[in-house]
Design an enzyme around this catalytic site. Structure first.
Site, PDB file in Angstrom:
ATOM      1  CE1 TYR A 168      33.582  81.694  54.835  1.00 32.00           C
ATOM      2  CE2 TYR A 168      34.307  80.387  56.718  1.00 32.00           C
ATOM      3  CZ  TYR A 168      34.130  80.526  55.355  1.00 32.00           C
ATOM      4  OH  TYR A 168      34.492  79.512  54.509  1.00 32.00           O
ATOM      5  NE  ARG A 169      26.282  81.825  60.327  1.00 33.59           N
ATOM      6  CZ  ARG A 169      26.774  82.652  61.243  1.00 33.59           C
ATOM      7  NH1 ARG A 169      28.089  82.860  61.311  1.00 33.59           N
ATOM      8  NH2 ARG A 169      25.977  83.267  62.097  1.00 33.59           N
ATOM      9  N   GLY A 235      36.713  86.823  75.818  1.00 32.21           N
ATOM     10  CA  GLY A 235      36.057  88.120  75.826  1.00 32.21           C
ATOM     11  C   GLY A 235      36.225  88.871  74.521  1.00 32.21           C
ATOM     12  CG  ASP A 262      22.999  87.607  65.550  1.00 37.15           C
ATOM     13  OD1 ASP A 262      23.960  87.867  64.814  1.00 37.15           O
ATOM     14  OD2 ASP A 262      22.297  86.584  65.427  1.00 37.15           O
TER      15      ASP A 262
END
Length: 318
Positions: A168-169, A235, A262
């Protein structure tokens, strides 16, 4: 070049950042890097030794060719990247901060070639094992959103496992439209990765990490084989068929955090593709994500042996 086992679809931009910790308003020069969530995954996989392809649309311009060439140079198959006379390369600007000043990002990607003309040749998915998508693409335009869904459908029709990173951006869209745009992708995904922050912001899920990932899997990704919740320094907590799996983050001295998520996705796919169990594949992804933060730029340059050394607790020597 071998046939790709992983195919990623999405937009890649040029990143323009102020050198060091300088302010953009005061910078007389800018550092340039190539980066995009999906192509970052493809690059990291190629460097690990897993054949990958990146599918996108770029303008037929020096900047468009710079983007394609940088990704191809990393070993990614870019033969299905289409060049068009229209549109532009998307840009994003970064101002690296030091506490208490945060790192800030500004996008300049409206009417990019990908947003205007997102398309793909379905044949690129023939023979692939994984198809990588993100929740960024549906935020770019209606055309990009539709192409994203079509890519997922073509993958499913070929029994290619769909991998979705929510990603989400907030500078691209609000949580409500993001939920409408990303939700359909999750319902047909085999592997889902979502940050705990995005789970709260987009899906309204709060609680313990184990509770959140279990609800995310049940409510939004019921067909997924593996749902991973990335929890920063805590984590990874994952749900696999109702079983909760947790793996710690790998500590690193951060040089550049962009692309770390990524890299995790790439490491996870690489591990699963090699037959590692979910816990070991997650640990491998954590190791690759940590390594990515130690180098500048969005793309991850490390080899599989590098990650294995980190996961085994060894000091990486070159």
């Amino acid at each position: 070049m071998p046939e790709p086992s992983v195919v990623a679809f999405g937009e890649t931009m040029l990143r323009l950042s102020a050198p060091g910790r300088e302010l953009l308003a005061r910078s007389e020069s800018l550092d340039v890097h190539v980066g995009g969530a999906e192509s970052n995954v493809a690059v990291a996989l190629a460097r690990l030794g897993t054949p990958s392809a990146w599918v996108s649309v770029l303008p037929d311009s020096p900047l468009g060719h710079r983007v394609r060439d940088a990704i191809a140079a990393a070993g990614v198959d870019t033969t299905h990247v289409r060049f068009t006379e229209d549109g532009r390369v998307g840009l994003y600007f970064v101002e690296f901060g030091s506490p208490p000043r945060p790192t800030s990002v500004w996008y300049d990607r409206a009417r990019s070639a990908f947003a205007e003309a997102a398309t793909f040749d379905p044949a690129v998915l023939d023979g692939a094992r994984y198809a990588v998508l993100s929740g960024i693409t549906p935020a770019l335009s209606e055309r990009a959103a539709q192409a994203n869904l079509e890519f997922a459908a073509e993958a499913r029709a070929r029994d290619v496992a769909v991998v979705v990173d929510v990603n989400y951006r907030a500078r691209l869209w609000e949580p409500e439209p993001a939920l409408a745009g990303i939700g359909p992708l999750l319902r047909d995904a085999q592997i889902v990765v979502c940050s705990s922050r995005d789970a709260a912001t987009v899906f309204g899920m709060e609680g313990t990490d184990a509770d959140v990932v279990a609800r995310l899997a049940t409510d939004w990704a019921p067909g997924a084989e593996l749902v991973c919740l990335t929890c920063s320094d805590r984590g990874i907590v994952a749900s696999r068929g109702g079983e909760i799996i947790a793996r710690p983050a790998v500590r690193a001295e951060t040089v550049d955090r962009f692309g770390a998520g990524d890299a995790f996705v790439a490491g996870l796919i690489d591990g699963l593709g090699r037959g590692l169990d979910a816990g070991d594949a997650i640990a491998f992804g954590c190791g690759l994500a940590a390594l990515k933060t130690t180098v500048p730029g969005d793309m991850c340059p490390f080899r599989r042996s590098d990650v294995e050394s980190i996961v085994a607790g060894e000091v990486l020597r070159r």
